[in-house]
Motif scaffolding. Sequence first.
Motif, PDB file in Angstrom:
ATOM      1  N   VAL A 309       0.854  -1.189   0.000  1.00 30.01           N
ATOM      2  CA  VAL A 309       0.000   0.000   0.000  1.00 30.01           C
ATOM      3  C   VAL A 309       0.890   1.239   0.000  1.00 30.01           C
ATOM      4  O   VAL A 309       1.612   1.498   0.967  1.00 30.01           O
ATOM      5  CB  VAL A 309      -0.943   0.023   1.214  1.00 30.01           C
ATOM      6  N   ILE A 310       0.838   2.008  -1.075  1.00 30.31           N
ATOM      7  CA  ILE A 310       1.649   3.217  -1.214  1.00 30.31           C
ATOM      8  C   ILE A 310       0.991   4.356  -0.437  1.00 30.31           C
ATOM      9  O   ILE A 310      -0.204   4.626  -0.593  1.00 30.31           O
ATOM     10  CB  ILE A 310       1.791   3.606  -2.697  1.00 30.31           C
ATOM     11  N   THR A 311       1.797   5.025   0.414  1.00 24.44           N
ATOM     12  CA  THR A 311       1.261   6.126   1.235  1.00 24.44           C
ATOM     13  C   THR A 311       1.944   7.465   0.967  1.00 24.44           C
ATOM     14  O   THR A 311       1.400   8.503   1.318  1.00 24.44           O
ATOM     15  CB  THR A 311       1.393   5.786   2.730  1.00 24.44           C
ATOM     16  N   ARG A 312       3.129   7.456   0.351  1.00 22.86           N
ATOM     17  CA  ARG A 312       3.800   8.706   0.010  1.00 22.86           C
ATOM     18  C   ARG A 312       4.653   8.535  -1.249  1.00 22.86           C
ATOM     19  O   ARG A 312       5.200   7.461  -1.507  1.00 22.86           O
ATOM     20  CB  ARG A 312       4.728   9.194   1.143  1.00 22.86           C
ATOM     21  N   ILE A 313       4.735   9.625  -2.028  1.00 19.60           N
ATOM     22  CA  ILE A 313       5.722   9.753  -3.096  1.00 19.60           C
ATOM     23  C   ILE A 313       6.571  10.958  -2.730  1.00 19.60           C
ATOM     24  O   ILE A 313       6.097  12.097  -2.746  1.00 19.60           O
ATOM     25  CB  ILE A 313       5.073   9.976  -4.477  1.00 19.60           C
ATOM     26  N   GLY A 314       7.819  10.733  -2.359  1.00 17.26           N
ATOM     27  CA  GLY A 314       8.633  11.816  -1.825  1.00 17.26           C
ATOM     28  C   GLY A 314       7.980  12.362  -0.572  1.00 17.26           C
ATOM     29  O   GLY A 314       7.672  11.610   0.361  1.00 17.26           O
ATOM     30  N   GLU A 315       7.735  13.665  -0.546  1.00 21.88           N
ATOM     31  CA  GLU A 315       7.086  14.302   0.607  1.00 21.88           C
ATOM     32  C   GLU A 315       5.570  14.393   0.430  1.00 21.88           C
ATOM     33  O   GLU A 315       4.871  14.850   1.342  1.00 21.88           O
ATOM     34  CB  GLU A 315       7.656  15.705   0.827  1.00 21.88           C
ATOM     35  N   ASP A 316       5.072  13.991  -0.715  1.00 23.70           N
ATOM     36  CA  ASP A 316       3.634  14.112  -0.988  1.00 23.70           C
ATOM     37  C   ASP A 316       2.870  12.909  -0.447  1.00 23.70           C
ATOM     38  O   ASP A 316       3.183  11.760  -0.781  1.00 23.70           O
ATOM     39  CB  ASP A 316       3.379  14.226  -2.497  1.00 23.70           C
ATOM     40  N   ARG A 317       1.852  13.185   0.355  1.00 21.19           N
ATOM     41  CA  ARG A 317       1.025  12.119   0.908  1.00 21.19           C
ATOM     42  C   ARG A 317       0.125  11.543  -0.178  1.00 21.19           C
ATOM     43  O   ARG A 317      -0.442  12.276  -0.985  1.00 21.19           O
ATOM     44  CB  ARG A 317       0.185  12.673   2.055  1.00 21.19           C
ATOM     45  N   VAL A 318      -0.007  10.251  -0.200  1.00 20.11           N
ATOM     46  CA  VAL A 318      -0.857   9.550  -1.169  1.00 20.11           C
ATOM     47  C   VAL A 318      -1.991   8.878  -0.419  1.00 20.11           C
ATOM     48  O   VAL A 318      -1.766   8.022   0.439  1.00 20.11           O
ATOM     49  CB  VAL A 318      -0.053   8.507  -1.966  1.00 20.11           C
ATOM     50  N   THR A 319      -3.230   9.273  -0.735  1.00 24.65           N
ATOM     51  CA  THR A 319      -4.395   8.655  -0.102  1.00 24.65           C
ATOM     52  C   THR A 319      -5.323   8.014  -1.120  1.00 24.65           C
ATOM     53  O   THR A 319      -6.091   7.121  -0.767  1.00 24.65           O
ATOM     54  CB  THR A 319      -5.199   9.699   0.696  1.00 24.65           C
ATOM     55  N   THR A 320      -5.263   8.469  -2.371  1.00 20.27           N
ATOM     56  CA  THR A 320      -6.156   7.974  -3.416  1.00 20.27           C
ATOM     57  C   THR A 320      -5.380   7.813  -4.723  1.00 20.27           C
ATOM     58  O   THR A 320      -4.249   8.304  -4.855  1.00 20.27           O
ATOM     59  CB  THR A 320      -7.321   8.946  -3.682  1.00 20.27           C
ATOM     60  N   ILE A 321      -6.007   7.170  -5.696  1.00 19.24           N
ATOM     61  CA  ILE A 321      -5.415   7.073  -7.028  1.00 19.24           C
ATOM     62  C   ILE A 321      -5.162   8.464  -7.593  1.00 19.24           C
ATOM     63  O   ILE A 321      -4.128   8.724  -8.210  1.00 19.24           O
ATOM     64  CB  ILE A 321      -6.334   6.270  -7.972  1.00 19.24           C
ATOM     65  N   THR A 322      -6.109   9.381  -7.370  1.00 15.05           N
ATOM     66  CA  THR A 322      -5.950  10.748  -7.874  1.00 15.05           C
ATOM     67  C   THR A 322      -4.745  11.428  -7.251  1.00 15.05           C
ATOM     68  O   THR A 322      -3.953  12.076  -7.947  1.00 15.05           O
ATOM     69  CB  THR A 322      -7.217  11.574  -7.617  1.00 15.05           C
ATOM     70  N   SER A 323      -4.585  11.317  -5.937  1.00 14.38           N
ATOM     71  CA  SER A 323      -3.443  11.973  -5.285  1.00 14.38           C
ATOM     72  C   SER A 323      -2.123  11.329  -5.717  1.00 14.38           C
ATOM     73  O   SER A 323      -1.089  12.002  -5.781  1.00 14.38           O
ATOM     74  CB  SER A 323      -3.589  11.933  -3.760  1.00 14.38           C
ATOM     75  N   LEU A 324      -2.136  10.037  -6.048  1.00 11.31           N
ATOM     76  CA  LEU A 324      -0.939   9.386  -6.588  1.00 11.31           C
ATOM     77  C   LEU A 324      -0.585   9.996  -7.936  1.00 11.31           C
ATOM     78  O   LEU A 324       0.581  10.322  -8.209  1.00 11.31           O
ATOM     79  CB  LEU A 324      -1.167   7.883  -6.723  1.00 11.31           C
ATOM     80  N   SER A 325      -1.579  10.187  -8.792  1.00 15.99           N
ATOM     81  CA  SER A 325      -1.337  10.798 -10.105  1.00 15.99           C
ATOM     82  C   SER A 325      -0.815  12.215  -9.962  1.00 15.99           C
ATOM     83  O   SER A 325       0.093  12.642 -10.683  1.00 15.99           O
ATOM     84  CB  SER A 325      -2.624  10.795 -10.932  1.00 15.99           C
ATOM     85  N   ARG A 343       3.794  -2.892   4.018  1.00 14.44           N
ATOM     86  CA  ARG A 343       3.647  -4.305   3.652  1.00 14.44           C
ATOM     87  C   ARG A 343       3.301  -5.047   4.941  1.00 14.44           C
ATOM     88  O   ARG A 343       4.151  -5.224   5.810  1.00 14.44           O
ATOM     89  CB  ARG A 343       4.922  -4.851   3.033  1.00 14.44           C
ATOM     90  N   GLY A 344       2.016  -5.397   5.064  1.00 17.39           N
ATOM     91  CA  GLY A 344       1.563  -5.930   6.341  1.00 17.39           C
ATOM     92  C   GLY A 344       1.630  -4.830   7.391  1.00 17.39           C
ATOM     93  O   GLY A 344       1.129  -3.729   7.193  1.00 17.39           O
ATOM     94  N   ASP A 345       2.313  -5.104   8.499  1.00 14.10           N
ATOM     95  CA  ASP A 345       2.456  -4.111   9.561  1.00 14.10           C
ATOM     96  C   ASP A 345       3.742  -3.300   9.435  1.00 14.10           C
ATOM     97  O   ASP A 345       3.987  -2.396  10.231  1.00 14.10           O
ATOM     98  CB  ASP A 345       2.440  -4.802  10.934  1.00 14.10           C
ATOM     99  N   ALA A 346       4.554  -3.601   8.429  1.00 14.67           N
ATOM    100  CA  ALA A 346       5.854  -2.941   8.286  1.00 14.67           C
ATOM    101  C   ALA A 346       5.771  -1.754   7.337  1.00 14.67           C
ATOM    102  O   ALA A 346       5.108  -1.809   6.294  1.00 14.67           O
ATOM    103  CB  ALA A 346       6.885  -3.939   7.770  1.00 14.67           C
ATOM    104  N   LYS A 347       6.440  -0.661   7.723  1.00 16.81           N
ATOM    105  CA  LYS A 347       6.541   0.514   6.865  1.00 16.81           C
ATOM    106  C   LYS A 347       7.883   0.472   6.159  1.00 16.81           C
ATOM    107  O   LYS A 347       8.927   0.287   6.786  1.00 16.81           O
ATOM    108  CB  LYS A 347       6.414   1.793   7.700  1.00 16.81           C
ATOM    109  N   LYS A 348       7.880   0.655   4.820  1.00 13.79           N
ATOM    110  CA  LYS A 348       9.093   0.530   4.030  1.00 13.79           C
ATOM    111  C   LYS A 348       9.228   1.692   3.059  1.00 13.79           C
ATOM    112  O   LYS A 348       8.249   2.414   2.788  1.00 13.79           O
ATOM    113  CB  LYS A 348       9.077  -0.784   3.229  1.00 13.79           C
TER     114      LYS A 348
END
Length: 357
Positions: A309-325, A343-348
């Motif tokens: 589950v992707i949550t950030r790109i660089g400093e930008d927070r990602v919450t939706t497909i739109t925010s990822l784009s 990935r599971g309970d681990a942040k990477k």
Amino acid sequence: MDASPPRSRVRRSLTPLAAAVCAVALAGGCAGPGPAPAAAPARQGVVSRATGDLEDRYQAVIRDVLPSVVQIAAGDGLGSGIVYDDKGHIVTNAHVVGSGKTFDVSVATGEKTLKASLVSSYPEQDLAVVKLDDVPDGLRAARFGDTDAVEVGQIVLAMGSPLGLSSSVTQGIVSAVGRTVSESGSDGGTGATLADMVQTSAAINPGNSGGALVNLDSEVIGVPTLAATDPQLGGSAAPGIGFAIPVSMVRTVADQIIRYGKVTDSGRAALGITGRTVVDNEYRPAGVAIVSVVKGGGAAGAGLRSGDVITRIGEDRVTTITSLSEALAGDKPGEKVTVTYSRGDAKKTAQVTLGEV
């Protein structure tokens, strides 16, 4: 059509520029007629000449460019387009042509409606090219300007067919450059995330889409595409906030479509995944889950896999497909970005070399 500017939503509208002159008379301690009253007519004359000069420039631009702006009928909808060359190619928005293949085009050089056929549509950038089946005499191609020369505060005119009113002109200024906005896919838009947009106060109403945003040198600097809506007002139009695709992207896409029949080099960055928005325990958007990775793509090369589950790109927070784009909109293929994911309970984190859409 809806879209979102940097953290709001988008549709269409105008705030016209206005100039006012206020004469103030000072009294007290001054007896008898003096030179002050005689100065007012001179000042009014200067203002009148300045206003007349600006009007003359407006009218010259309209005479130069409006013949190159057409109305496009696609099914039950109406939009606008710009004559791109003397071979009958017309550039417009992808959401104007929709799924259509043939169109009725009204040009300024005659009253007869002309037939046109789709060359190709590129919804990822909301641009398309159609071609007139028969090119009429006197068809005039527009002149296209330089994106790098567009500056905040420049006076611009928007030309098109708002609400079906062909050959309409509105005016405003360049309000900002470099905006990233996302269209709604459920209100006539393509759902695309568009980078480097020109923000303008000129009116962009339904039917303006695909038309011309023009500077006072009679050069097209953008294709009007969206205007803002205010979610706090139930999605009503937010006056004076419209967006146009910059002329550099218009040229890039149109030239490729005309030459190859499709876009071969988008210049748009991609992670190389398919994904879906996921929510947290309170049903709020919380990231983008990877459904699959493209073999040989950037995400696969960095070790990301299905279920992450992707949550950030660089400093930008990602919450939706739109925010990822939106987070990727300003990046280029070949650049490296830091992707934060769980990935599971681990942040990477992973360094991903971006591919191309």
